[in-house]
Every structure is written in C-alpha cells, then in structure tokens.
Design an enzyme around this catalytic site. Structure first.
Site, PDB file in Angstrom:
ATOM      1  N   LYS A  42      29.996 -12.976  40.763  1.00  0.00           N
ATOM      2  CA  LYS A  42      30.215 -14.402  40.543  1.00  0.00           C
ATOM      3  C   LYS A  42      30.963 -14.733  41.782  1.00  0.00           C
ATOM      4  O   LYS A  42      31.060 -16.235  41.828  1.00  0.00           O
ATOM      5  CB  LYS A  42      31.075 -14.803  39.461  1.00  0.00           C
ATOM      6  CG  LYS A  42      30.215 -14.518  38.024  1.00  0.00           C
ATOM      7  CD  LYS A  42      28.980 -15.342  37.934  1.00  0.00           C
ATOM      8  CE  LYS A  42      28.084 -15.202  37.147  1.00  0.00           C
ATOM      9  NZ  LYS A  42      26.755 -15.409  37.408  1.00  0.00           N
TER      10      LYS A  42
ATOM     11  N   HIS B  17      14.805 -11.810  41.525  1.00  0.00           N
ATOM     12  CA  HIS B  17      15.154 -10.722  40.165  1.00  0.00           C
ATOM     13  C   HIS B  17      15.125 -11.432  38.838  1.00  0.00           C
ATOM     14  O   HIS B  17      15.846 -12.641  38.581  1.00  0.00           O
ATOM     15  CB  HIS B  17      16.017 -10.006  40.249  1.00  0.00           C
ATOM     16  CG  HIS B  17      16.134  -8.921  41.354  1.00  0.00           C
ATOM     17  ND1 HIS B  17      16.995  -7.864  41.352  1.00  0.00           N
ATOM     18  CD2 HIS B  17      15.174  -8.691  42.024  1.00  0.00           C
ATOM     19  CE1 HIS B  17      16.944  -7.157  42.584  1.00  0.00           C
ATOM     20  NE2 HIS B  17      15.602  -7.531  43.023  1.00  0.00           N
TER      21      HIS B  17
ATOM     22  N   TYR C 285      23.520  -1.914  36.093  1.00  0.00           N
ATOM     23  CA  TYR C 285      24.887  -1.654  35.651  1.00  0.00           C
ATOM     24  C   TYR C 285      24.863  -0.758  34.772  1.00  0.00           C
ATOM     25  O   TYR C 285      24.455  -0.523  33.546  1.00  0.00           O
ATOM     26  CB  TYR C 285      25.463  -3.106  35.231  1.00  0.00           C
ATOM     27  CG  TYR C 285      25.468  -4.136  36.052  1.00  0.00           C
ATOM     28  CD1 TYR C 285      26.439  -4.491  37.098  1.00  0.00           C
ATOM     29  CD2 TYR C 285      24.385  -5.115  36.695  1.00  0.00           C
ATOM     30  CE1 TYR C 285      26.576  -5.572  37.776  1.00  0.00           C
ATOM     31  CE2 TYR C 285      24.455  -6.134  37.181  1.00  0.00           C
ATOM     32  CZ  TYR C 285      25.595  -6.302  38.116  1.00  0.00           C
ATOM     33  OH  TYR C 285      25.819  -7.439  38.826  1.00  0.00           O
TER      34      TYR C 285
ATOM     35  N   TYR D  58      24.888 -14.562  33.382  1.00  0.00           N
ATOM     36  CA  TYR D  58      24.554 -14.018  34.775  1.00  0.00           C
ATOM     37  C   TYR D  58      23.633 -14.778  35.919  1.00  0.00           C
ATOM     38  O   TYR D  58      24.085 -14.585  36.790  1.00  0.00           O
ATOM     39  CB  TYR D  58      23.726 -12.733  34.408  1.00  0.00           C
ATOM     40  CG  TYR D  58      23.623 -11.857  35.471  1.00  0.00           C
ATOM     41  CD1 TYR D  58      24.614 -10.695  35.550  1.00  0.00           C
ATOM     42  CD2 TYR D  58      22.373 -11.698  36.198  1.00  0.00           C
ATOM     43  CE1 TYR D  58      24.497  -9.579  36.718  1.00  0.00           C
ATOM     44  CE2 TYR D  58      22.392 -10.747  37.339  1.00  0.00           C
ATOM     45  CZ  TYR D  58      23.423  -9.737  37.606  1.00  0.00           C
ATOM     46  OH  TYR D  58      23.243  -9.021  38.416  1.00  0.00           O
TER      47      TYR D  58
ATOM     48  N   PRO E  66      34.125  -7.847  40.995  1.00  0.00           N
ATOM     49  CA  PRO E  66      32.688  -8.147  41.371  1.00  0.00           C
ATOM     50  C   PRO E  66      31.713  -7.878  40.281  1.00  0.00           C
ATOM     51  O   PRO E  66      30.638  -8.080  40.297  1.00  0.00           O
ATOM     52  CB  PRO E  66      32.535  -7.055  42.435  1.00  0.00           C
ATOM     53  CG  PRO E  66      33.647  -6.092  42.132  1.00  0.00           C
ATOM     54  CD  PRO E  66      34.702  -6.788  41.667  1.00  0.00           C
TER      55      PRO E  66
END
Ligand code: APR
Ligand code: PHB
Length: 393
Positions: free
Chosen positions: A300, A75, A204, A388, A296
């Site tokens: 990570k 991704h 998200y 990220y 979560p």
C-alpha cells in the site's frame, strides 16, 4: 543568496513529489522540486511493485502511464498459501472486475522523471540542507545549498514529499503534531533475481517458520521475501540459504517449481506502521511516506502516496485557480480518512501472515482459522479483495 519564486515548492523527488509536480503542471500551476539525492540514486532504490487502478489512473492523468500499460502485468487474483496449499483469491470476481498492475515503483518513478525532464520543469537534485521556513504565514520559503551556495525559493505553498526520514515533518513544532506508531518484531529479507516467477500471480505464504512472499517485476524477473529476525544481516543470507528457506515455507508442489538463480539485489527491511496527524500545518502539506508508513504486506505504500497526491493536487488546484482556501483546510482530513483504512488493512494483513514471537500454538491456530474463513466466506473474500485492489478515492 539567489532568490527565485514559484507557486509550490516540493521537497522530495520520490513518487509522491514527482507525481504532484506532474499533476500541478497539467493544471497550469508552477512547481519546483528539491531532492537531496541524485536522480540515479533515487532510481536505484528497489521498492514494491503493485499499483492500484487509481494509481495507474493518476499516472495517466500525469501523462506518463503509457509504459505501465504496455509493460505492466495485470493481475486479477492473488494467492494465499497456508495449510500446505495455495488458495486463490479472485480479485476481479470479488470486486466487479477490478485488478492490480504489477509494475515496479522504480519504473513508475523513471516515467515521471522522464516526463518532467521532457517538459523542461525544474528539479534541483543533490540539494543539501533543505529547510522549510515561515509556513505559518502566507509567505513561506525554502532554503537549500548547492555547490557551496545558499539559495532561497519563495512560494505560496510547500509540499513535504520527502519520505519518512525527510526534513518536512521534523520542522513542525512538537505540540502541533501527533504521531501513532507500531514497530513489528521482524523484518523482510528480500532478493531480486533474473528468473521466471514461480507463479503467474503473487503468493503470500503463512507458515510456521515465518511469512514468505513470491512477487515479480516481469515474466523474467522475480522478487521474493522471507520474514527474518530484526537483527539478521544481509551477510547472514547466502543465496542458497535464502532459496532453501523460501522453498520450505511454500507448498511442496510450488517449492519444486521455484527457479533459483543468483541474486542481483538483497536487502533487509524493517516493518512499521506510522501516521502523523494532521498532514497540514499552515502552508506546509505532508504527502506520502513523509506523513505515514505502512508495512509492505499488501503493497500500500506507493498507492497511499498516490492517493495523498490526488487529494493535494485537487486542493491546490482549487486554491490557485478558484481562490478556494477552504480546499487547503480539507486536505488533511480527506487524505487521512483513506490513509487510516490502508494502515488498518496493512496491519491486519501483516498480523495474519507473520509469526510473532509471543503468538504460540494458539496464535498459529487463530491465523489458520482466519485464513480458512477468509477463503471460505464470500463476505470475507470481498473484504480482502476490495482493500487489496484499493479503496475508492
Ligand atoms: N531534502 C530533500 N529531499 C529529501 C530530504 C531532504 N531533507 N529527505 C528525503 N528526501 C527525498 C528522498 O531522497 C526521496 O527521494 O525525498 C524523497 C522521498 O521519496 P520516498 O521515500 O520514495 O517517499 P514517497 O515519494 O512518499 O513515496 C512513497 O515510496 O518509500 C516508498 O514505500 C514507499 O512505496 C512508498 C513510496
Ligand atoms: C514487491 O513486489 O516487492 C511486493 C509485492 C507485494 C507486496 C510487497 C512487495 O505486498
């Protein structure tokens, strides 16, 4: 009592313990793993599934990255949902071409277990009453019970890779350890279903009803979450209720595109940030969830376990192969520097995306302004993206 000897006794066969075992083996260092559960039980735990490039690199070094490369989904972006629409963060553009690999932790664990078994390395599953001893000396040992008999493993070093509820951290004297903690006032209700994911990339979602996350394990298996009160029970959440709530928290066009289906797993997870300092006590070293927990949001947990193991494998290699004891001393500081940055990022991302009981209308407006800034400013986008995809080791 049977006594055997090894160089490193690893407690815990989660991703941290298994990865460490594999990296040590590649370096020619002998290790035995003690695991409280059965291998089947370890593989039945459903956990996150987003791997940083550094984590994939470590799987490669451990000789078990092939399936992740073949079956994982690369991704290059991630979506934030707020203000009634999706806002894509182009991770690759913001980070000079970096990406993440969507590949379940369960699969990575299985690959590590298979590699260990193929090399004929020793893992004692269903080891009871595991206890580390004398790690304040240079002759530590670990005792455990199996089939009613007590066994002892003498070693040079003990690696505590036994997760948040393990025995390693509690065996350290209280005055030698300091802990930092934040418990969040909500949980995540998660389901796994054999339906195609609603979007190619993760979503998200910030919504006034609460956070939601659209994730996946493959092109045919989805993983979805909604923020829920801490005292909710899985039984409160029928599949229908879950799908309805998820869709209400997504933009209309996305909600319409959700394919629903029967859940194959359902669970509620609390959210916590936790760090223990230091991560080394004489000859006992903590790595992964044994030393720290992150919520979560941002995925990570597994990646931090992997970076700890990277530093620890390096330190142990210098110690055993070059007799460099100083390397052992530097482990805790090196690992914690990266841990705290990921703890900060996970806390920040959690704070920005969830509804907090006391936030009020002002808090919601501040979150929306932050999200607008994040997606409208190159500097802010880059900051999110570099965290990220994973900070460098
Ligand atoms: N004796 C032996 N083994 C133990 C003991 C004990 N007393 N206590 C716990 N264990 C085992 C657990 O059964 C588990 O298999 O230690 C292992 C720890 O594995 P994880 O909890 O997966 O932790 P870690 O390897 O650090 O991986 C971190 O996994 O937990 C997720 O969200 C976390 O993704 C992150 C990653
Ligand atoms: C998951 O797929 O389970 C997942 C993905 C991303 C997260 C957390 C969990 O941030």
């Amino acid at each position: 009592m049977t006594t055997t000897r090894t160089q490193v006794c690893i407690i815990g066969a989660g991703p941290a313990g298994l990865l460490l075992g594999q990296l040590l083996h590649k370096a020619g260092i002998e290790a035995v793993i003690l695991e409280r559960r059965s291998a089947e039980y370890v593989l039945s735990r459903i956990r996150a599934g987003v791997l940083e490039e550094g984590t994939v690199g470590l799987l490669d070094r451990a000789g078990c990255g092939a399936r992740a490369h073949a079956e994982g989904l690369r991704h290059e972006g991630v979506n934030l949902s707020f203000d009634g629409r999706l806002h894509r963060i182009d991770l690759a553009a913001a980070t000079g071409g970096k990406s993440v690999l969507v590949y379940g932790q369960t699969e990575a664990t299985k690959d590590l277990m298979d590699a260990r078994a193929a090399e004929g390395l020793v893992t004692h599953y269903e080891a009871e009453e595991v206890e580390p001893h004398d790690f304040d000396t240079d002759r530590p040992f670990v005792t455990f019970a199996q089939g009613g008999a007590t066994q002892r493993i003498d070693c040079d070093v003990i690696a505590g890779c036994d997760g948040y509820h393990g025995v390693s951290r509690p065996s350290v004297p209280d005055d030698a350890i300091r802990t930092y903690e934040r418990v969040y006032p909500f949980g995540w209700m998660g389901i796994l279903a054999d339906v195609p994911p609603v979007e190619e990339e993760l979503i998200y979602a910030n919504h006034e009803r609460g956070f939601a996350l659209c994730s996946m394990r493959s092109r045919a298996r989805s993983r979805y979450y909604v923020q829920c009160p801490l005292d909710d029970k899985v039984e409160d959440w029928s599949d229908d209720r879950f799908w309805d709530e998820l869709r209400r928290r997504l933009p209309a066009a996305t909600a319409e595109a959700v394919t629903t289906g029967p859940s194959i797993e359902k669970s509620i997870a609390p959210l916590r940030s936790f760090v223990a300092e230091p991560l080394r006590f004489g000859r006992l070293f903590l790595a992964g969830d044994a030393g720290h927990i992150v919520p979560p949001t941002g995925a990570k947990g597994l990646n931090l376990a992997a970076s700890d193991v990277h530093y620890l494998a390096d330190a142990l290699t210098a110690f055993f192969l070059e007799r460099d004891a100083g390397a052992l001393e530097r482990y805790s500081e090196r690992a914690l520097a990266r841990v705290w940055k990921a703890v900060r990022f996970s806390w920040w991302f959690t704070s920005m995306m969830h509804v907090f009981p006391d936030q009020g209308a002002f808090g919601q407006k501040i979150q929306e302004a932050e999200l607008d800034y994040l997606t409208g400013s190159d500097a802010a986008t880059t900051s999110l993206a570099e965290n990220y995809v994973g900070l460098p080791y």
